[in-house]
Design a protein around this motif. Structure first.
Motif, PDB file in Angstrom:
ATOM      1  N   ALA A   1      29.245  54.339  47.567  1.00 10.85           N
ATOM      2  CA  ALA A   1      29.626  54.374  48.580  1.00 10.85           C
ATOM      3  C   ALA A   1      30.252  53.193  49.109  1.00 10.85           C
ATOM      4  O   ALA A   1      31.002  52.974  50.159  1.00 10.85           O
ATOM      5  N   PHE A   2      29.367  51.789  48.227  1.00 10.28           N
ATOM      6  CA  PHE A   2      30.465  50.865  48.362  1.00 10.28           C
ATOM      7  C   PHE A   2      30.986  50.294  48.177  1.00 10.28           C
ATOM      8  O   PHE A   2      30.316  49.942  46.613  1.00 10.28           O
ATOM      9  N   HIS A   3      31.982  49.201  48.292  1.00  2.00           N
ATOM     10  CA  HIS A   3      32.838  48.850  47.544  1.00  2.00           C
ATOM     11  C   HIS A   3      33.675  47.205  47.107  1.00  2.00           C
ATOM     12  O   HIS A   3      34.199  47.009  47.559  1.00  2.00           O
ATOM     13  N   GLY A   4      32.469  46.873  47.939  1.00  2.00           N
ATOM     14  CA  GLY A   4      32.742  45.366  48.417  1.00  2.00           C
ATOM     15  C   GLY A   4      33.369  45.438  49.550  1.00  2.00           C
ATOM     16  O   GLY A   4      33.694  46.150  49.813  1.00  2.00           O
ATOM     17  N   PRO A   5      33.560  43.735  49.969  1.00  2.00           N
ATOM     18  CA  PRO A   5      33.196  42.194  48.765  1.00  2.00           C
ATOM     19  C   PRO A   5      31.868  42.319  48.884  1.00  2.00           C
ATOM     20  O   PRO A   5      31.021  42.468  50.164  1.00  2.00           O
ATOM     21  N   TYR A   6      31.109  41.948  48.335  1.00  2.00           N
ATOM     22  CA  TYR A   6      29.492  41.171  48.488  1.00  2.00           C
ATOM     23  C   TYR A   6      29.721  39.919  48.922  1.00  2.00           C
ATOM     24  O   TYR A   6      30.711  38.928  48.918  1.00  2.00           O
ATOM     25  N   PRO A   7      28.962  39.457  49.573  1.00  2.00           N
ATOM     26  CA  PRO A   7      28.723  38.011  50.152  1.00  2.00           C
ATOM     27  C   PRO A   7      29.355  36.505  49.379  1.00  2.00           C
ATOM     28  O   PRO A   7      29.699  36.212  49.715  1.00  2.00           O
ATOM     29  N   TYR A   8      28.797  36.795  47.786  1.00  2.00           N
ATOM     30  CA  TYR A   8      29.385  35.895  46.781  1.00  2.00           C
ATOM     31  C   TYR A   8      30.175  35.972  46.436  1.00  2.00           C
ATOM     32  O   TYR A   8      30.058  37.277  45.339  1.00  2.00           O
ATOM     33  N   PRO A   9      30.303  35.542  45.759  1.00  2.00           N
ATOM     34  CA  PRO A   9      31.747  35.723  44.673  1.00  2.00           C
ATOM     35  C   PRO A   9      31.506  36.183  43.225  1.00  2.00           C
ATOM     36  O   PRO A   9      30.191  35.393  42.901  1.00  2.00           O
ATOM     37  N   GLU A  10      32.118  36.872  42.521  1.00  2.10           N
ATOM     38  CA  GLU A  10      31.345  37.410  41.080  1.00  2.10           C
ATOM     39  C   GLU A  10      30.844  36.120  40.377  1.00  2.10           C
ATOM     40  O   GLU A  10      31.709  35.530  40.558  1.00  2.10           O
ATOM     41  N   ARG A  11      30.346  36.332  39.163  1.00  2.99           N
ATOM     42  CA  ARG A  11      29.751  35.435  38.762  1.00  2.99           C
ATOM     43  C   ARG A  11      31.322  35.357  37.614  1.00  2.99           C
ATOM     44  O   ARG A  11      32.207  36.362  37.028  1.00  2.99           O
ATOM     45  N   GLU A  12      31.622  34.461  37.508  1.00 12.16           N
ATOM     46  CA  GLU A  12      32.617  33.464  36.256  1.00 12.16           C
ATOM     47  C   GLU A  12      32.108  32.437  35.359  1.00 12.16           C
ATOM     48  O   GLU A  12      32.056  31.877  36.640  1.00 12.16           O
ATOM     49  N   PRO A  13      32.667  32.248  34.465  1.00 13.16           N
ATOM     50  CA  PRO A  13      32.800  33.312  33.246  1.00 13.16           C
ATOM     51  C   PRO A  13      31.808  34.448  32.943  1.00 13.16           C
ATOM     52  O   PRO A  13      30.836  34.231  33.628  1.00 13.16           O
ATOM     53  N   ILE A  14      32.317  34.740  32.225  1.00 15.24           N
ATOM     54  CA  ILE A  14      31.009  35.971  31.647  1.00 15.24           C
ATOM     55  C   ILE A  14      30.965  35.716  30.327  1.00 15.24           C
ATOM     56  O   ILE A  14      31.354  35.361  29.876  1.00 15.24           O
ATOM     57  N   SER A  15      29.965  36.208  29.930  1.00 15.68           N
ATOM     58  CA  SER A  15      29.272  35.893  28.404  1.00 15.68           C
ATOM     59  C   SER A  15      30.000  36.277  27.495  1.00 15.68           C
ATOM     60  O   SER A  15      31.077  37.982  27.769  1.00 15.68           O
ATOM     61  N   GLY A  16      29.948  36.087  25.919  1.00 14.94           N
ATOM     62  CA  GLY A  16      31.064  37.367  25.104  1.00 14.94           C
ATOM     63  C   GLY A  16      30.346  38.566  24.963  1.00 14.94           C
ATOM     64  O   GLY A  16      31.621  39.275  25.222  1.00 14.94           O
ATOM     65  N   ASN A  17      29.730  39.133  25.436  1.00 12.98           N
ATOM     66  CA  ASN A  17      28.673  40.233  25.020  1.00 12.98           C
ATOM     67  C   ASN A  17      29.523  41.032  26.379  1.00 12.98           C
ATOM     68  O   ASN A  17      29.894  42.323  26.291  1.00 12.98           O
ATOM     69  N   ALA A  18      29.577  40.187  27.613  1.00 17.87           N
ATOM     70  CA  ALA A  18      30.388  41.089  28.684  1.00 17.87           C
ATOM     71  C   ALA A  18      31.502  41.332  28.283  1.00 17.87           C
ATOM     72  O   ALA A  18      32.477  42.318  28.231  1.00 17.87           O
TER      73      ALA A  18
END
Lengths: 200, 517
Positions: free
Chosen positions: B147-164
């Motif tokens: 039901a919650f589509h964002g945005p979140y209070p803080y920006p998404e993390r970047e960069p993301i890891s190789g596995n992600a």
């Protein structure tokens, strides 16, 4: 079965680690003062561990046996145990004795005197729990002994800094973390595969 | 015990257990002006001096007291799903911060299984929003599920890891939606704390304090607002008067017993210790244990199925780098009848470290000796996806008291667990999806390691005192001044990491208790 990162040594990086972690990791290089296990029990743990981790280096086996000793000697719990299985201290010590009795019964020789293939044969049968008639131990208890030793030995082995270096693990990372975490790039201090030039 | 603040008086509220739930309660209640004491069995951690960049050392952060574990699928406890010390499990959780979906609260109505919760998503929504804002959850601008589509209070993390990256690439190729993970880990500075340094040791205790824990967020606030924290104090009994009301808590510190009087007691000791304490507090007024007229204390416990799927790649993935979970998908969360089972799961691209991988490969997948050594020498080439699968509640999955006693002379808990048929089908589906994703990303599926994660249930909430232990505000049906507020009140497990829901329920309960005062 060779390291893809020969020449890499995480211990060379230890000036970058926080003092608490540095102390913890360096303790794994010895010397060790055992609290619980007798010299014979230590030798048995090392002999079994050598098969479980597929590595016979004495310095590492000494640390592995010390870790087992430390965990069995500590007063607090073992997280979980199956009903009917003795507490870990008793389980491991009795298991080692049983393994030796078995060696004598089946091969007329002490476990420590057996060649590697016979030792492995006995350890594997413990894993299956297949000797319960001989040992007076239920199948489940034998399997639990195998799993207990396997868990302790494996966690110790993969906590040894020499092994970290060989598998290309960057090791402790504080206060310095990682900057280049994406595919194909590495921080300058990370292990690099021989023959590759990734991250440069 | 010297220098006690509330040692001689009756406080408004005593909270037992200072993990995800108890610390939120302590903080909210203290800030509402109540006199509160938190009683925690483990130490008051100092991240800088007690934590280390080391997996073996981090075992001390778990609840290691021996439990007897049985059933067809005996649970691994300890660091797998519990914490000990101020902050509890939040000290070593991965920081994945999901809301439950609206459907999670009405499983009986929608799918004809389990039970509905006595609360809805709408009841928790304000608390989800408040907590996310409060601790500056980082996450995607658009979150496509629930039901919650964002945005979140803080920006998404970047960069993301190789596995992600590999995970997202595989999802993309198959038309599966994925996002960067919503995380209780800072992506920018906040309150004197730095953003994440990607060292990857979330499960070993965050040393830079970039990851949220109640230890570094709620407890300092609670103390500032006048709460008292008693660490290294093991609660051994809830005290009850002749009128059937609780009067306080008995606890043991350094081998001596003490009592803390309280008008209200809240148990936040998690899924095994909360039922155990209720059962061990049996007395003449309540011979079957406290709050147990339904007979359901300790019943309907649930883990998440947490199977790990590994695939080998030609290029190096390096699972150890970066925050462990940086990409996720909830495309398989809701019931889809065509799959042959109800409910669903989350998929988390999930980093690992050598001990974690080797130990589980050995114990749960039977890989040891040469085979394990060979696997580990190439471990930098493996990617991993972890399932967070809903497990349906079953009466036979339970916490009971065993015949064995612990060092306080109290019966140890016995924990029995077996997966049901729906659970097994869901797991099989999830494993196949993981393999498809990893294959689509160019990997070769290599290894499935059965595992579980998290614990929920054991004192479930409900409107009917005959079929539940607490009401919709976590107040026990039987004893009006006894509250139970932690993951044990969950009616169903959902298919998502539960910490945010635990905290939202705690904050809602704190508001309720404060409104009574």
């Amino acid at each position: 079965m060779e390291s893809m990162y020969p020449g890499y040594n995480v211990l060379d990086l230890q000036d970058e680690w926080d003092p608490h972690t540095r102390e913890i990791v360096n303790r794994r290089l010895g010397p060790f003062t055992f609290k619980l296990l007798s010299p014979w029990e230590q030798a048995m743990i090392k002999a079994v561990a050598e098969h479980l981790i597929c590595d016979g280096r004495e310095e590492i086996l000494e640390w592995v046996a010390f870790h087992v000793d430390e965990q069995l000697a500590k007063p607090f719990g073992e997280a979980q145990r199956k009903p009917g299985v003795p507490p870990q201290k008793e389980l491991v010590r009795r298991g080692l004795k049983t393994l030796d009795l078995w060696a004598k019964k089946h091969f007329s020789e002490a476990f420590l005197k057996l060649d590697a293939s016979r030792q492995l044969q006995l350890i594997s049968s413990f894993q299956q729990g297949s000797f319960h008639k001989d040992t007076g131990w239920e199948t489940d208890v034998q399997k639990e002994f195998f799993k207990k030793v396997l868990g302790l030995v494996t966690e110790a082995y993969y906590s040894h800094p020499w092994v970290w270096s060989e598998i290309g693990y960057g090791g402790p990372a504080y206060p310095r973390g990682y900057v280049r975490i994406e595919l194909g790039i590495t921080d300058p201090w990370e292990p690099r595969r021989v023959g590759t030039n990734e991250g440069s | 015990m010297k220098d006690r603040k509330f040692g001689k008086e009756e406080v408004d509220v005593a909270v037992v257990g200072l993990g995800a739930a108890g610390s939120v309660l302590l903080c909210d209640l203290a800030e509402a002006g109540l006199r509160v004491v938190g009683i925690e069995a483990g130490p008051f951690w100092d991240p800088q001096n007690d934590f280390a960049s080391d997996e073996l050392h981090a075992k001390t952060l778990a609840w290691n007291d021996t439990r007897l574990s049985t059933g067809q699928d005996p649970l691994q406890l300890g660091s797998n799903n519990s914490g000990r010390g101020v902050g509890g499990g939040t000290v070593h959780f991965t920081g994945v911060f999901y809301r439950f979906h609206p459907s999670d609260f009405k499983v009986r109505t929608l799918d004809g299984v389990a039970e509905d919760w006595p609360i809805s998503y709408a009841d928790l929504e304000p608390f989800y929003a408040k907590i996310e804002q409060d601790i500056k959850v980082s996450g995607p601008r658009e979150f496509p599920w629930g039901a919650f589509h964002g945005p979140y209070p803080y920006p998404e993390r970047e960069p993301i890891s190789g596995n992600a990256q590999v995970f997202r690439k595989g999802c993309e190729a198959l038309g599966i939606k994925s996002t960067v993970a919503p995380l209780a880990i800072l992506s920018a500075p906040y309150a004197g704390r730095p953003p994440c340094t990607n060292r990857g040791f979330c499960n070993q205790g965050c040393m830079p304090n970039a990851k949220f824990s109640t230890l570094i967020h709620h407890i300092p606030r609670a103390l500032k607002a006048g709460a008292e924290v008693l660490s290294d104090c093991m609660a051994t009994r809830i005290l009850v008067n002749k009128g059937g009301l609780v009067t306080g808590v008995e606890f043991n510190h350094n081998g001596r017993n003490y009592q803390q009087k309280a008008k209200i007691v809240v148990l936040s000791a998690f899924v095994i210790e909360t039922p155990r304490l209720l059962l061990n507090s049996a007395c003449s007024q309540f011979p079957d244990g406290l709050a147990n007229s339904s007979g359901l204390v300790g019943k309907y416990i649930m883990p998440h199925s947490g199977h790990d799927v590994y695939a080998r790649f030609e290029e190096e993935i390096r699972l150890y780098k970066g925050t462990p979970v940086l990409a996720v998908s909830q495309d398989f969360y809701e019931t889809d009848q065509s799959r042959g089972f109800v409910r669903g799961y989350s998929l988390n691209a999930h980093g690992s470290r050598p001990v974690g991988l080797a130990r589980l490969a050995a114990l749960n997948a039977g890989i040891w000796g040469k085979q394990l050594r060979e696997l580990m020498l190439e471990w930098n080439h493996y990617a991993r996806i972890t399932l967070v699968g809903e497990v349906l509640p079953a009466l036979s999955n339970c916490v009971t008291l065993s015949d064995e006693k612990d060092e306080y002379g109290l019966p140890r808990a016995q924990v029995s667990f077996s997966y049901g048929e729906n659970d097994r089908k869901l797991i099989a589906h999830g494993i196949e999806k993981c393999k498809e994703i990893l294959t689509a990303a160019g990997g070769q599926p290599a290894l499935v390691i059965p595992d579980s994660a998290h614990l929920m249930g054991g004192c479930r909430m409900g409107n009917d005192p005959q079929t539940s232990v607490v009401n919709r505000f976590c107040q026990s049906h039987d004893i009006p001044n006894l509250y139970i507020c932690d993951a044990s009140v969950f009616v169903t497990s959902g298919g998502a990491n539960p910490t945010e829901t635990v905290m939202a329920i705690a904050s809602r309960t704190a508001g309720h208790i404060a409104s009574l005062a």
